[in-house]
Design an enzyme around this catalytic site. Structure first.
Site, mmCIF file in Angstrom:
data_model
loop_
_atom_site.group_PDB
_atom_site.id
_atom_site.type_symbol
_atom_site.label_atom_id
_atom_site.label_comp_id
_atom_site.label_asym_id
_atom_site.label_seq_id
_atom_site.Cartn_x
_atom_site.Cartn_y
_atom_site.Cartn_z
ATOM 1 N N HIS A 176 0.846 -1.186 0.000
ATOM 2 C CA HIS A 176 0.000 0.000 0.000
ATOM 3 C C HIS A 176 0.885 1.241 0.000
ATOM 4 O O HIS A 176 2.060 1.186 0.385
ATOM 5 C CB HIS A 176 -0.901 0.015 1.227
ATOM 6 N N GLU B 251 0.998 4.090 1.831
ATOM 7 C CA GLU B 251 1.544 4.548 3.105
ATOM 8 C C GLU B 251 2.629 3.590 3.589
ATOM 9 O O GLU B 251 3.682 4.021 4.069
ATOM 10 C CB GLU B 251 0.437 4.645 4.169
ATOM 11 N N CYS C 190 -2.453 -0.029 7.293
ATOM 12 C CA CYS C 190 -1.741 1.249 7.177
ATOM 13 C C CYS C 190 -2.032 2.136 8.386
ATOM 14 O O CYS C 190 -1.151 2.869 8.847
ATOM 15 C CB CYS C 190 -2.108 1.938 5.873
#
Length: 143
Positions: free
Chosen positions: A45, A47, A83
């Site tokens: 992802h 982040e 995240c």
């Protein structure tokens, strides 16, 4: 945030996954790291990618802001930590997002609420939500 949106355009479109860009900026405005969805593997992802590029004890993180084009995930099957959890484990206490995760893939994302409950400031730039959402048109079909 516009830079994060540019990064999200680099994401290979994937069925069942948002295209997201993220940037970590120091208190004095210096870009410390950036990332985008699927940058290094099919499950990373934005982040997570940005955070992985800095040592966890980097002193600049204490005053930093993470900009993400989408609300940080609060539910995840591909990794042990979401995240939201990764941000909370870091010294970052300011998150700026363009839009909240719609209930398209996860019924009830609570990233914003979880971050705020933990004392993290979360700002939403609603005026940029349409730009961030447009990068994800592959998920919405003709909606």
């Amino acid at each position: 945030m516009e830079r994060a949106i540019e990064l999200s355009r680099k994401c290979p479109p994937a069925e069942g996954a948002f295209s997201v860009g993220a940037i970590i900026v120091s208190a004095d405005g210096e870009e410390l790291a950036h990332g985008y969805s699927r940058e290094t593997d099919a499950h990373v992802h934005a982040e997570e990618s940005a955070l992985s590029k800095l040592p966890a004890d980097d002193p600049r993180l204490a005053g930093a802001t993470i900009y993400s084009t989408l609300e940080p995930c609060s539910e995840r099957r591909s990794r042990p930590l979401t995240c939201t959890q990764l941000i909370l484990r870091s010294p970052i206490r300011r998150v700026v997002i363009a839009w909240r995760e719609p209930s398209l893939l996860v019924a009830d994302c609570v990233g914003v609420e979880t971050l705020r409950e933990a004392g993290t400031e979360v700002l939403e730039l609603l005026e940029l939500a349409d730009m961030a959402r447009a990068v994800n048109s592959h998920l919405f079909g003709s909606q």
